[in-house]
Design a protein around this motif. Structure first.
Motif, PDB file in Angstrom:
ATOM      1  N   VAL A  23      30.943  41.899  46.814  1.00 12.34           N
ATOM      2  CA  VAL A  23      29.819  40.980  47.688  1.00 12.34           C
ATOM      3  C   VAL A  23      29.364  40.758  46.174  1.00 12.34           C
ATOM      4  CG1 VAL A  23      28.000  41.914  47.634  1.00 12.34           C
ATOM      5  CG2 VAL A  23      27.998  39.495  48.935  1.00 12.34           C
ATOM      6  N   ASP A  24      29.136  39.169  45.549  1.00 20.00           N
ATOM      7  CA  ASP A  24      28.301  38.796  44.352  1.00 20.00           C
ATOM      8  C   ASP A  24      26.854  38.669  44.898  1.00 20.00           C
ATOM      9  OD1 ASP A  24      27.637  36.706  42.707  1.00 20.00           O
ATOM     10  OD2 ASP A  24      27.195  38.755  41.466  1.00 20.00           O
ATOM     11  N   SER A  25      25.716  39.069  44.659  1.00 26.47           N
ATOM     12  CA  SER A  25      24.419  38.346  44.745  1.00 26.47           C
ATOM     13  C   SER A  25      23.830  37.904  43.757  1.00 26.47           C
ATOM     14  CB  SER A  25      23.547  39.248  45.812  1.00 26.47           C
ATOM     15  OG  SER A  25      23.193  40.553  44.678  1.00 26.47           O
ATOM     16  N   GLY A  26      24.648  37.776  42.715  1.00 26.23           N
ATOM     17  CA  GLY A  26      23.551  37.566  41.749  1.00 26.23           C
ATOM     18  C   GLY A  26      24.066  35.472  40.968  1.00 26.23           C
ATOM     19  N   THR A  27      25.146  35.267  41.613  1.00 28.12           N
ATOM     20  CA  THR A  27      25.054  33.798  41.280  1.00 28.12           C
ATOM     21  C   THR A  27      24.770  32.975  42.227  1.00 28.12           C
ATOM     22  OG1 THR A  27      27.643  34.333  41.485  1.00 28.12           O
ATOM     23  CG2 THR A  27      26.919  35.032  39.261  1.00 28.12           C
ATOM     24  N   THR A  28      24.689  31.677  41.807  1.00 27.59           N
ATOM     25  CA  THR A  28      24.938  30.456  43.133  1.00 27.59           C
ATOM     26  C   THR A  28      26.172  29.629  42.607  1.00 27.59           C
ATOM     27  OG1 THR A  28      24.121  28.811  41.248  1.00 27.59           O
ATOM     28  CG2 THR A  28      22.484  30.135  42.413  1.00 27.59           C
ATOM     29  N   PHE A  29      27.151  29.991  41.885  1.00 32.70           N
ATOM     30  CA  PHE A  29      28.505  29.048  41.538  1.00 32.70           C
ATOM     31  C   PHE A  29      29.385  29.979  42.596  1.00 32.70           C
ATOM     32  CE2 PHE A  29      30.477  31.895  38.796  1.00 32.70           C
ATOM     33  CZ  PHE A  29      29.687  32.674  37.889  1.00 32.70           C
ATOM     34  N   THR A  30      30.885  29.549  42.912  1.00 30.35           N
ATOM     35  CA  THR A  30      31.447  29.926  43.587  1.00 30.35           C
ATOM     36  C   THR A  30      32.490  30.491  42.738  1.00 30.35           C
ATOM     37  OG1 THR A  30      31.230  28.436  45.588  1.00 30.35           O
ATOM     38  CG2 THR A  30      33.239  29.639  45.699  1.00 30.35           C
ATOM     39  N   PHE A  31      33.537  31.841  42.623  1.00 31.60           N
ATOM     40  CA  PHE A  31      34.316  31.915  41.738  1.00 31.60           C
ATOM     41  C   PHE A  31      35.824  30.622  42.361  1.00 31.60           C
ATOM     42  CE2 PHE A  31      32.398  34.890  39.912  1.00 31.60           C
ATOM     43  CZ  PHE A  31      31.087  35.397  40.642  1.00 31.60           C
ATOM     44  N   ASP A  32      36.535  30.930  40.802  1.00 35.83           N
ATOM     45  CA  ASP A  32      37.792  30.414  41.501  1.00 35.83           C
ATOM     46  C   ASP A  32      38.827  31.093  42.205  1.00 35.83           C
ATOM     47  OD1 ASP A  32      36.839  28.987  38.401  1.00 35.83           O
ATOM     48  OD2 ASP A  32      37.697  27.587  40.594  1.00 35.83           O
ATOM     49  N   SER A  33      38.403  32.454  42.016  1.00 37.43           N
ATOM     50  CA  SER A  33      39.460  33.721  42.584  1.00 37.43           C
ATOM     51  C   SER A  33      38.380  34.823  42.929  1.00 37.43           C
ATOM     52  CB  SER A  33      41.008  33.918  41.968  1.00 37.43           C
ATOM     53  OG  SER A  33      40.577  34.079  40.661  1.00 37.43           O
ATOM     54  N   MET A  34      39.060  35.308  43.890  1.00 38.22           N
ATOM     55  CA  MET A  34      38.278  37.041  43.977  1.00 38.22           C
ATOM     56  C   MET A  34      39.578  37.835  44.477  1.00 38.22           C
ATOM     57  SD  MET A  34      34.363  36.741  46.138  1.00 38.22           S
ATOM     58  CE  MET A  34      33.948  38.035  45.531  1.00 38.22           C
ATOM     59  N   GLY A  35      39.069  39.375  44.009  1.00 38.49           N
ATOM     60  CA  GLY A  35      40.762  40.272  44.303  1.00 38.49           C
ATOM     61  C   GLY A  35      40.425  41.517  43.738  1.00 38.49           C
ATOM     62  N   TRP A  36      41.086  42.391  44.773  1.00 36.09           N
ATOM     63  CA  TRP A  36      41.337  43.684  44.312  1.00 36.09           C
ATOM     64  C   TRP A  36      42.604  44.178  43.354  1.00 36.09           C
ATOM     65  CZ3 TRP A  36      36.729  46.624  46.226  1.00 36.09           C
ATOM     66  CH2 TRP A  36      36.499  45.616  47.344  1.00 36.09           C
ATOM     67  N   TYR A  37      41.809  45.524  43.171  1.00 39.31           N
ATOM     68  CA  TYR A  37      42.905  45.792  41.735  1.00 39.31           C
ATOM     69  C   TYR A  37      42.689  47.188  41.683  1.00 39.31           C
ATOM     70  CZ  TYR A  37      44.274  41.442  39.598  1.00 39.31           C
ATOM     71  OH  TYR A  37      44.348  40.691  38.522  1.00 39.31           O
ATOM     72  N   LYS A  38      43.865  48.280  41.460  1.00 44.75           N
ATOM     73  CA  LYS A  38      43.802  49.552  41.534  1.00 44.75           C
ATOM     74  C   LYS A  38      43.906  50.065  40.674  1.00 44.75           C
ATOM     75  CE  LYS A  38      48.232  50.941  43.879  1.00 44.75           C
ATOM     76  NZ  LYS A  38      48.684  51.458  45.062  1.00 44.75           N
ATOM     77  N   GLN A  39      43.538  51.737  39.734  1.00 50.05           N
ATOM     78  CA  GLN A  39      44.241  51.983  38.976  1.00 50.05           C
ATOM     79  C   GLN A  39      43.862  53.728  39.515  1.00 50.05           C
ATOM     80  OE1 GLN A  39      41.043  51.757  35.120  1.00 50.05           O
ATOM     81  NE2 GLN A  39      43.393  52.826  34.231  1.00 50.05           N
ATOM     82  N   ALA A  40      45.523  54.308  39.474  1.00 48.39           N
ATOM     83  CA  ALA A  40      45.760  55.115  39.572  1.00 48.39           C
ATOM     84  C   ALA A  40      45.597  56.592  38.482  1.00 48.39           C
ATOM     85  CB  ALA A  40      46.709  56.234  40.407  1.00 48.39           C
ATOM     86  N   PRO A  41      44.939  57.594  38.689  1.00 41.32           N
ATOM     87  CA  PRO A  41      45.044  58.565  37.206  1.00 41.32           C
ATOM     88  C   PRO A  41      46.281  58.438  36.717  1.00 41.32           C
ATOM     89  CG  PRO A  41      44.194  59.904  38.977  1.00 41.32           C
ATOM     90  CD  PRO A  41      45.038  58.432  39.815  1.00 41.32           C
ATOM     91  N   GLY A  42      46.164  58.072  35.484  1.00 44.07           N
ATOM     92  CA  GLY A  42      46.863  57.959  34.762  1.00 44.07           C
ATOM     93  C   GLY A  42      48.428  56.577  33.927  1.00 44.07           C
ATOM     94  N   LYS A  43      47.715  56.136  34.790  1.00 38.58           N
ATOM     95  CA  LYS A  43      48.092  54.776  35.924  1.00 38.58           C
ATOM     96  C   LYS A  43      47.885  53.508  34.908  1.00 38.58           C
ATOM     97  CE  LYS A  43      51.245  55.859  38.977  1.00 38.58           C
ATOM     98  NZ  LYS A  43      51.599  55.857  40.576  1.00 38.58           N
TER      99      LYS A  43
END
Length: 118
Positions: A23-43
């Motif tokens: 969640v983002d509670s610091g803005t009043t605008f709507t993001f065009d996209s929201m998503g998730w990324y992952k990062q494993a060790p060494g990758k």
């Protein structure tokens, strides 16, 4: 000021489920996209799932058929429902939000650890 705050990570057994939220509670605008990324060790950081304001979704190969992304546009809130978790899902998961602009902006959360282990 944008501040993406993730929650829901933790330790889960193979085959289990987790629900990540951001969640983002610091803005009043709507993001065009929201998503998730992952990062494993060494990758490199890689896409897990993304959803636009209009509802278009894209999933990374490892997430297809097992994870579901959904969001509440009115609150800049995005969820990632993770199911049938595998050891290879172990990583730090980062929330991402974008404004397409111009100018374009890219925002990241601090990350939440997901560990899949018996």
């Amino acid at each position: 000021q944008v501040q993406l705050v993730e929650s829901g990570g933790g330790l889960v057994q193979p085959g289990g489920s987790l629900l990540l939220s951001c969640v983002d509670s610091g803005t009043t605008f709507t993001f065009d996209s929201m998503g998730w990324y992952k990062q494993a060790p060494g990758k490199e950081r890689e896409l897990v799932a993304v959803v636009t304001t209009g509802g278009w979704k894209e999933y990374g190969d490892s997430a297809k058929g097992r994870f579901t992304i959904f969001r509440d546009n009115t609150k800049n809130l995005v969820y990632l429902q993770m199911g049938n978790l595998k050891a290879e899902d172990t990583a730090v998961y980062y929330c991402n939000a974008k404004r397409w602009g111009p100018p374009a902006y890219d925002y990241w959360g601090q990350g939440t650890q997901v560990t899949v282990s018996s």
